[in-house]
Design an enzyme around this catalytic site. Sequence first.
Site, short mmCIF file in Angstrom:
data_model
loop_
_atom_site.label_atom_id
_atom_site.label_comp_id
_atom_site.label_asym_id
_atom_site.label_seq_id
_atom_site.Cartn_x
_atom_site.Cartn_y
_atom_site.Cartn_z
N ARG A 143 46.42 44.26 44.44
CA ARG A 143 47.14 43.04 44.09
C ARG A 143 47.35 42.20 45.35
O ARG A 143 47.55 42.74 46.44
CB ARG A 143 48.50 43.36 43.45
CG ARG A 143 48.41 43.82 42.00
CD ARG A 143 48.06 42.65 41.11
NE ARG A 143 47.99 42.99 39.70
CZ ARG A 143 46.88 43.35 39.07
NH1 ARG A 143 45.74 43.45 39.75
NH2 ARG A 143 46.89 43.60 37.78
N HIS A 150 38.94 37.67 42.72
CA HIS A 150 39.59 38.56 41.76
C HIS A 150 38.61 38.99 40.66
O HIS A 150 38.89 38.84 39.47
CB HIS A 150 40.82 37.91 41.13
CG HIS A 150 41.82 38.92 40.64
ND1 HIS A 150 43.18 38.70 40.64
CD2 HIS A 150 41.65 40.17 40.10
CE1 HIS A 150 43.81 39.75 40.13
NE2 HIS A 150 42.88 40.66 39.80
#
Length: 319
Positions: free
Chosen positions: A234, A282
Amino acid sequence: MTGSELPGVLIASGPWAPDDWAAPFRREQPHRPLMIWPDVPDRNDVRYLLAWKPPEEAFEGLPNLEVIFSLGAGVDHIVGVPNLPDVPIVRLVSGDLAQRMNEWVTLQVLLHHRQHLDYARQQASSLWREIPQAAAPEVRVGIMGYGELGRAAASVLRPLGFNLAAWSRSPKEDADIPTFSGEAGLSSFLARTDILVVLLPLTNATRGILNRSLFERLARNGPLGGGVVINGGRGGLQVEADLLAALDNGTLAGASLDVFEPEPLPTTSRLWLHPKVVITPHVAATSEADIQAEWIFRTIRNYEAGRPLPNLVDVARQY
């Protein structure tokens, strides 16, 4: 369970197209009540909530809610919601998602191990020069976060010969590689790590964990000349200013980053053009929604047949 007896499903998929998540339900059980946020005719019908970064109000007024499914491996967008319903939360960790993360992690480890960034710069200058190369067993890869994704990554890296170890916040008694845990084990783990693969969840305890102090504790005596950080977890785990400083002063020899805070990564960030950094948007574990939706559909069917829910989240731990 047929027709009107089927429990209802609410899909609050944020920026993702809801039709992909709805497809297996519509195909296999066309009579099951299926709602797409914010169109919820009767909140009493909702028994399952499929959510990715939904608005807080999507969780409110669902008296018959039984299970929340996160439409991804992370649950930080759910566990921090005020007045979160007290129902089981299931993380989405399907075989397809794990396979794709394995591919990305392996690619990044090999890219730094085989010094591809240096060779790419040489190619741009038409320079033919061999760079001394260590063998994989000489390179110590540390996996930070040894849940399902961490174990899967280890299973792929091990046959390549890398010297593996793992760290987790709590001890892993059944680990098949050397493991360290908690604050007491973190410094020892970092000191034996040349390439740090980060697959941690984002929690109050892990936010900002990739900072100056951590970078300075990575091995400096390995074949890469400094630590390498590979973050597929993350964006909130890393402190960008500390990361850039460590890259600039040589504490870090390189980094591969798939996640950022905020996202998209602002065009003004120095990370974009840093010569030691690999950036992907991502996509490390990007998986086809129809495959993920099929997994959720089968999980709901199994649950309704009396089987236990997999990948349950400990809300207190936030993962």
